[in-house]
Design an enzyme around this catalytic site. Structure first.
Site, PDB file in Angstrom:
ATOM      1  NE  ARG A  17      93.679 -31.559  -4.012  1.00  0.00           N
ATOM      2  CZ  ARG A  17      94.875 -31.003  -4.081  1.00  0.00           C
ATOM      3  NH1 ARG A  17      95.784 -31.543  -4.871  1.00  0.00           N
ATOM      4  NH2 ARG A  17      95.196 -29.942  -3.375  1.00  0.00           N
ATOM      5  CE  LYS A  20      97.684 -35.276  -4.918  1.00  0.00           C
ATOM      6  NZ  LYS A  20      98.095 -35.970  -6.137  1.00  0.00           N
ATOM      7  CB  ILE A 446     109.112 -34.510 -24.176  1.00  0.00           C
ATOM      8  CG1 ILE A 446     109.624 -35.828 -24.768  1.00  0.00           C
ATOM      9  CG2 ILE A 446     107.719 -34.220 -24.697  1.00  0.00           C
ATOM     10  CD1 ILE A 446     109.883 -35.820 -26.272  1.00  0.00           C
ATOM     11  CG  ASP A 614     104.043 -30.552 -26.051  1.00  0.00           C
ATOM     12  OD1 ASP A 614     104.880 -31.105 -26.782  1.00  0.00           O
ATOM     13  OD2 ASP A 614     104.326 -29.993 -24.975  1.00  0.00           O
ATOM     14  CD  GLU A 680     103.569 -43.809 -24.504  1.00  0.00           C
ATOM     15  OE1 GLU A 680     103.048 -42.789 -24.043  1.00  0.00           O
ATOM     16  OE2 GLU A 680     103.106 -44.937 -24.371  1.00  0.00           O
ATOM     17  CG  HIS A 709     104.950 -43.596 -18.805  1.00  0.00           C
ATOM     18  ND1 HIS A 709     105.203 -43.831 -20.129  1.00  0.00           N
ATOM     19  CD2 HIS A 709     104.232 -42.466 -18.751  1.00  0.00           C
ATOM     20  CE1 HIS A 709     104.638 -42.870 -20.850  1.00  0.00           C
ATOM     21  NE2 HIS A 709     104.042 -42.041 -20.038  1.00  0.00           N
TER      22      HIS A 709
HETATM   23  C1  LIG Z   1     100.006 -36.061 -19.597  1.00  0.00           C
HETATM   24  N1  LIG Z   1      98.810 -36.138 -18.792  1.00  0.00           N
HETATM   25  C2  LIG Z   1      98.017 -35.026 -18.566  1.00  0.00           C
HETATM   26  C3  LIG Z   1      96.634 -35.158 -18.758  1.00  0.00           C
HETATM   27  N2  LIG Z   1      95.820 -34.118 -18.558  1.00  0.00           N
HETATM   28  C4  LIG Z   1      96.339 -32.942 -18.181  1.00  0.00           C
HETATM   29  N3  LIG Z   1      95.518 -31.902 -17.986  1.00  0.00           N
HETATM   30  N4  LIG Z   1      97.667 -32.764 -17.989  1.00  0.00           N
HETATM   31  C5  LIG Z   1      98.537 -33.786 -18.164  1.00  0.00           C
HETATM   32  O1  LIG Z   1      99.742 -33.592 -17.974  1.00  0.00           O
HETATM   33  N5  LIG Z   1      96.122 -36.339 -19.141  1.00  0.00           N
HETATM   34  C6  LIG Z   1      96.925 -37.462 -19.461  1.00  0.00           C
HETATM   35  C7  LIG Z   1      98.167 -37.463 -18.655  1.00  0.00           C
HETATM   36  C8  LIG Z   1      97.813 -37.724 -17.219  1.00  0.00           C
HETATM   37  N6  LIG Z   1      98.925 -37.523 -16.436  1.00  0.00           N
HETATM   38  C9  LIG Z   1      98.995 -36.788 -15.319  1.00  0.00           C
HETATM   39  C10 LIG Z   1     100.251 -36.724 -14.762  1.00  0.00           C
HETATM   40  C11 LIG Z   1     100.436 -36.052 -13.579  1.00  0.00           C
HETATM   41  C12 LIG Z   1      99.351 -35.445 -12.961  1.00  0.00           C
HETATM   42  C13 LIG Z   1      99.602 -34.776 -11.685  1.00  0.00           C
HETATM   43  O2  LIG Z   1     100.700 -34.860 -11.177  1.00  0.00           O
HETATM   44  N7  LIG Z   1      98.652 -34.086 -11.059  1.00  0.00           N
HETATM   45  C14 LIG Z   1      98.940 -33.416  -9.832  1.00  0.00           C
HETATM   46  C15 LIG Z   1      98.384 -32.015  -9.863  1.00  0.00           C
HETATM   47  C16 LIG Z   1      99.121 -31.129 -10.833  1.00  0.00           C
HETATM   48  C17 LIG Z   1      98.847 -29.692 -10.498  1.00  0.00           C
HETATM   49  O3  LIG Z   1      97.900 -29.110 -10.964  1.00  0.00           O
HETATM   50  N8  LIG Z   1      99.613 -29.168  -9.611  1.00  0.00           N
HETATM   51  C18 LIG Z   1      99.424 -27.846  -9.091  1.00  0.00           C
HETATM   52  C19 LIG Z   1      98.818 -27.903  -7.704  1.00  0.00           C
HETATM   53  C20 LIG Z   1      99.523 -28.916  -6.879  1.00  0.00           C
HETATM   54  C21 LIG Z   1      98.947 -29.068  -5.466  1.00  0.00           C
HETATM   55  O4  LIG Z   1      98.061 -29.846  -5.200  1.00  0.00           O
HETATM   56  N9  LIG Z   1      99.538 -28.342  -4.547  1.00  0.00           N
HETATM   57  C22 LIG Z   1      99.275 -28.548  -3.171  1.00  0.00           C
HETATM   58  C23 LIG Z   1     100.504 -28.130  -2.379  1.00  0.00           C
HETATM   59  C24 LIG Z   1     101.713 -28.859  -2.903  1.00  0.00           C
HETATM   60  C25 LIG Z   1     102.825 -29.037  -1.895  1.00  0.00           C
HETATM   61  O5  LIG Z   1     102.864 -28.330  -0.891  1.00  0.00           O
HETATM   62  O6  LIG Z   1     103.641 -29.932  -2.159  1.00  0.00           O
HETATM   63  C26 LIG Z   1      98.072 -27.740  -2.745  1.00  0.00           C
HETATM   64  O7  LIG Z   1      97.758 -26.734  -3.415  1.00  0.00           O
HETATM   65  O8  LIG Z   1      97.449 -28.160  -1.773  1.00  0.00           O
HETATM   66  C27 LIG Z   1     100.772 -27.173  -9.034  1.00  0.00           C
HETATM   67  O9  LIG Z   1     101.798 -27.827  -9.204  1.00  0.00           O
HETATM   68  O10 LIG Z   1     100.781 -25.958  -8.836  1.00  0.00           O
HETATM   69  C28 LIG Z   1      98.343 -34.168  -8.661  1.00  0.00           C
HETATM   70  O11 LIG Z   1      98.808 -33.855  -7.543  1.00  0.00           O
HETATM   71  O12 LIG Z   1      97.459 -35.005  -8.819  1.00  0.00           O
HETATM   72  C29 LIG Z   1      98.092 -35.508 -13.517  1.00  0.00           C
HETATM   73  C30 LIG Z   1      97.903 -36.188 -14.715  1.00  0.00           C
HETATM   74  N1  LIG Z   2     105.894 -30.633 -22.933  1.00  0.00           N
HETATM   75  C1  LIG Z   2     105.131 -31.528 -22.084  1.00  0.00           C
HETATM   76  C2  LIG Z   2     104.481 -32.598 -22.882  1.00  0.00           C
HETATM   77  C3  LIG Z   2     103.883 -33.696 -22.075  1.00  0.00           C
HETATM   78  S1  LIG Z   2     102.759 -34.640 -22.961  1.00  0.00           S
HETATM   79  C4  LIG Z   2     106.058 -32.135 -21.065  1.00  0.00           C
HETATM   80  O1  LIG Z   2     107.215 -32.298 -21.381  1.00  0.00           O
HETATM   81  O2  LIG Z   2     105.616 -32.453 -19.963  1.00  0.00           O
HETATM   82 ZN   LIG Z   3     103.679 -36.628 -23.617  1.00  0.00          ZN
END
Ligand SMILES: CN1c2c(nc(N)[nH]c2=O)NC[C@@H]1CNc1ccc(C(=O)N[C@@H](CCC(=O)N[C@@H](CCC(=O)N[C@@H](CCC(=O)O)C(=O)O)C(=O)O)C(=O)O)cc1
Ligand SMILES: N[C@@H](CCS)C(=O)O
Ligand SMILES: [Zn+2]
Length: 773
Positions: A17, A20, A446, A614, A680, A709
């Site tokens: 990553r 990112k 939500i 959901d 939404e 958002h």
């Molecule tokens: C509503 N949305 C979603 C979609 N698809 C999903 N599967 N889920 C969704 O919610 N599609 C449509 C939209 C897209 N929107 C989003 C919104 C937000 C994210 C997002 O924030 N992704 C995070 C990763 C989320 C996650 O899995 N987190 C884990 C691991 C986190 C991590 O990387 N931890 C670090 C350490 C963190 C620290 O020290 O601060 C590590 O392990 O190295 C968790 O929380 O445990 C992102 O970071 O990209 C995605 C789609």
């Molecule tokens: N219960 C979820 C829905 C997102 S689409 C949330 O509040 O994040």
């Molecule tokens: Zn939603």
């Protein structure tokens, strides 16, 4: 036989990553543009080297992007809305990111959600789904006065960069017709496709410069060819490719289609003066027959390795399948490739040391897919790989882990009564009202509250074993309790526990269901720097034990107000996972639905009076061709009803949908028969309620009045205005008051005042409104 191997695109995010972290560091002002550009360069070089090392003959360039390839195209052709302050010449990196994320002048907001309207600054472009994937692109905005100018020839730069590294690439360009089809007109009734004539010279120049620099082939992506196209769009395709061929005759075009069947667009596709056509033979294997009749001078690129899924391919079966084409057309006119860009699969299976050996032997991520291509392309030299692939396929088919007789029997026993609530909505609503005693215009949220860095750090520490389960649990309890107390304090009517224990709304369930595997590093880009780790559904699905009941019980024990049970629905779990390919999606969905049904019933047994299921991804899973909608909607709605219909009439079932452009599928939404749906609508100023003008939606509904958002805090007046619009379409008794979506990507500083205002807007309305129903 030897067949050339080609790739259409490789993931850009980096194995670890890197992109990112570089982006978020740059946005947070912790590093400069030079560092970000360097990372980009390094990632591109790594990807090219990897593909070369794997023996791929045709390697793409310009498949990298710092945010999104549609945005890159918009910027390249100078279609930058005036609000971003660009005049002419090269486009600054910060202008690019302002289009992607909005700008406030104080840019440290990496926590933002996927669509931003940054305060008083410039809002971001709109974002929406890329075809039927979970990848989001930035929507170009084009008006009738739009002019185009080449700001920088990015494909050329990438081609030269690779050439300098000794790699001759085939640059990838998003095709002009697909680009215009994906764009939105800034004025009502304006169709961006009418701008084609103006756009053409810019494309011609990009191609001419590439040709002059030594490119022999270019890949032009026109995935619009798998959609229902109008006559005008078909004519546009013919016109533009004839013109490009005339203007740049020496550059060969590989026209790439993917994600479906070219179908009725085939005569158009075959009539274009291009040198090659790429077809997706994974999604639409039937296309192989028509390829036998392709014009003799057309090179065919066979998309035979699944670019949308992670299963090891059955190489022997593929070779058998393409054999007639090889015989008829000859290997030298064929290329083999993934079905689409590998952007939609994780990068490298070798990172997944936590998966067991058997499961690992069934999988192929992007890197392994390159190996598969290479094996298929080599002249008999890959017999070992072919044998190994056959073994994996046999082992998966025969594995007892994949088959669960009990699950199969349960699915077979599903009947209509399991999908129908005991009474109709009209009866249920009275019973629910007596039980719940909610005020008119009930307020709720939500589900999720901010996933702060404390929450994520704590989970990460727990996963890494640096804090104990007890400590992690105590931390989550503290967060949950604080959220409940705060919701009570501001006067919300229906509370949520906040979802602090969840990493992702799909992954969280995938980790607890049998038949699912989850990964540690298998990230896939969702949008910009936001990635997801889709679970892998490898076998029959069941629920070994309750998944959410304890957290719900804990939250409900803290308050007299109702706390909603909070679940992700089967269609959303399915659409956001990698799904097994040996069972129909409809059947996998039914299996998940039964598991979620068990959870719904356990929540009800534990005392939950309201349960939200959901279905965020139900709308976006709609097939690309209208002819396929009904079949999908039938089983999708059926799956939802299967989860929801086991409860007593008094139990209120909620659902939530984001991206709810559902005017065209309103009947299906109504057929889900949820007692309450939250959707939404705030950004579109309730436009989504247009469907309700002529259609009387029967149940209760919460059109979002707070655009989550954006970090902007809407004031009471603004929300009241939206409610006034909503009341023109819905009765007061139907109307709920809530935000657009969950608040996980927001900050508490934004959420607190916004929800206080939302409650104030509801109270103001109650003082003038009649009593409920
Ligand atoms: C509503 N949305 C979603 C979609 N698809 C999903 N599967 N889920 C969704 O919610 N599609 C449509 C939209 C897209 N929107 C989003 C919104 C937000 C994210 C997002 O924030 N992704 C995070 C990763 C989320 C996650 O899995 N987190 C884990 C691991 C986190 C991590 O990387 N931890 C670090 C350490 C963190 C620290 O020290 O601060 C590590 O392990 O190295 C968790 O929380 O445990 C992102 O970071 O990209 C995605 C789609
Ligand atoms: N219960 C979820 C829905 C997102 S689409 C949330 O509040 O994040
Ligand atoms: Zn939603």
């Amino acid at each position: 036989m030897t067949i050339k191997t080609a790739n259409l695109g490789f993931p850009r995010i980096g194995k670890h990553r890197e992109l990112k972290f570089a982006l978020e560091s740059y946005w947070a002002d912790k590093s400069d543009a030079g560092a970000l550009l360097d990372i980009g360069k390094r990632l591109r070089a790594q990807n090219w080297a990897l593909q070369k090392e794997k023996g791929i003959d045709i390697i793409p360039s310009n498949d990298f992007s710092f945010y999104d390839h549609v945005l890159d195209t918009t910027v390249m052709i100078g279609a930058i809305p005036s609000a971003y302050g660009w005049k002419d010449g090269p486009v600054a990196l910060d202008t690019y990111f302002a289009m992607a994320r909005g700008s406030t002048g104080e840019e440290a907001h990496v926590d933002c959600g996927h669509q931003h309207h940054h305060g008083h600054g410039v809002p971001a472009l709109e974002m929406t789904k890329w075809f039927d994937t979970n990848y989001h692109y930035m929507v170009p905005e084009l008006g009738p006065d739009q002019s185009f100018a080449l700001t920088a020839n990015r494909p050329l730069d990438a081609f030269i960069e690779a050439k300098t590294l000794g790699i001759h690439t085939r640059p990838v360009i998003l095709g002009p017709v697909t680009f215009l089809k994906l764009a939105k007109g800034t004025e009502e009734g304006f169709a961006p496709i009418t701008l084609l004539e103006r756009l053409l010279p810019v494309y011609a120049r990009v191609l001419a410069e590439l040709s002059a620099a030594g490119a022999d082939w270019v890949q032009i992506d026109e995935p619009c060819l798998v959609l229902d196209l109008s006559g005008e769009e078909q004519a546009a395709l013919k016109h533009v490719y004839r013109a490009l061929h005339e203007l740049v005759p020496n550059l060969k075009i590989m026209l790439a289609t993917y994600f479906g069947n070219i179908g009725d667009n085939l005569p158009t596709a075959l009539s274009l003066p291009v040198s090659g056509l790429h077809v997706d033979l994974v999604r639409a294997p039937q296309q192989i027959d028509v390829l036998l009749e392709a014009p003799a001078d057309l090179t065919l690129s066979l998309g035979i390795i699944d670019g949308r899924n992670i299963w090891k391919a059955d190489l022997a079966a593929i070779l058998k399948k393409i054999e007639p084409l090889v015989q008829r057309i000859g290997a030298d006119r064929l290329q083999i490739a993934p079905s689409c860009s590998l952007l939609h699969v994780p990068i490298d299976l070798d990172l997944e040391t936590g998966l067991d050996e058997e499961l690992t032997s069934w999988l192929a991520f992007a890197t392994q897919k390159l190996d598969e291509l290479s094996a298929l392309g080599s002249p008999g030299g890959a017999s070992q790989a072919i044998a190994a692939a056959s073994e994996a396929v046999t082992s998966r088919a025969a594995s007892p882990r994949v088959h669960d007789l009990k699950v199969r029997q349960r699915v077979a026993a599903i009947d209509e009564t399991m999908m129908t609530r005991s009474s109709g909505f009209a009866e249920r609503t009275g019973l629910q009202e007596r039980k719940l005693r909610l005020p008119l215009f009930p307020t709720t949220t939500i589900g999720s509250f901010p996933q702060t860095s404390d929450v994520r750090k704590s989970r990460s520490a727990f996963t890494k074993g640096t804090i104990s389960e007890a400590d992690y649990d105590a931390f989550l309890k503290k967060e949950t309790e604080a959220a409940i107390r705060w919701q009570e304090e501001i006067g919300l009517d229906v509370l949520v526990h906040g979802e602090f224990e969840r990493n992702d709304m799909v992954q969280y369930f995938g980790e607890q269901l049998s038949g699912f595997a989850f990964t540690q590093h298998a990230w896939v880009q969702s949008y910009g720097s936001r990635y997801v780790r889709p679970p892998i559904i490898f076998g029959d699905v069941s629920r070994p034990k309750p998944m959410t009941v304890e957290w719900w019980c804990y939250a409900q024990s803290l308050t007299e107000k109702p706390v909603k049970g909070m679940l992700t629905g089967p269609v959303t779990i399915l659409n956001w996972s990698f799904v097994r390919d040996d069972l129909s999606r409809a059947d996998v969905s039914r299996q998940i639905a039964l598991a979620i049904r068990d959870e719904v019933l356990d929540l009800e047994k534990a005392g939950a009076a309201m349960i939200q299921i959901d279905e965020a991804a139900l709308r976006e899973g709609l097939p690309l061709r209208k002819a396929d909608w009904k079949t999908y909607l039938d089983w999708a709605v059926e799956s939802f009803r299967l989860c929801a219909s086991g409860v007593a009439d008094e139990t209120q079932i909620h659902t939530h949908m984001c991206y709810s452009e559902f005017n065209q599928i309103i009947d299906a939404i109504a057929a889900m028969d949820a007692d309450v749906i939250s959707i939404e609508t705030s950004r579109s100023k309730m436009e989504l309620l247009e469907a309700f003008r002529s259609y009387k939606y029967p149940n209760e509904i919460g059109p979002g009045i707070y655009d989550i958002h954006s970090p902007r805090v809407p004031d009471v007046e603004e929300m009241t205005e939206l409610l006034t619009l909503a009341r023109q379409r819905l009765t007061d008794g139907q109307l709920w008051i809530n935000p657009d979506c969950g608040l996980k990507t927001r900050k508490w500083e934004e959420v607190r005042p916004a929800l206080v205002n939302m409650v104030a807007a509801a109270k103001a309305l109650r003082s003038i409104g009649p009593i409920r129903r």
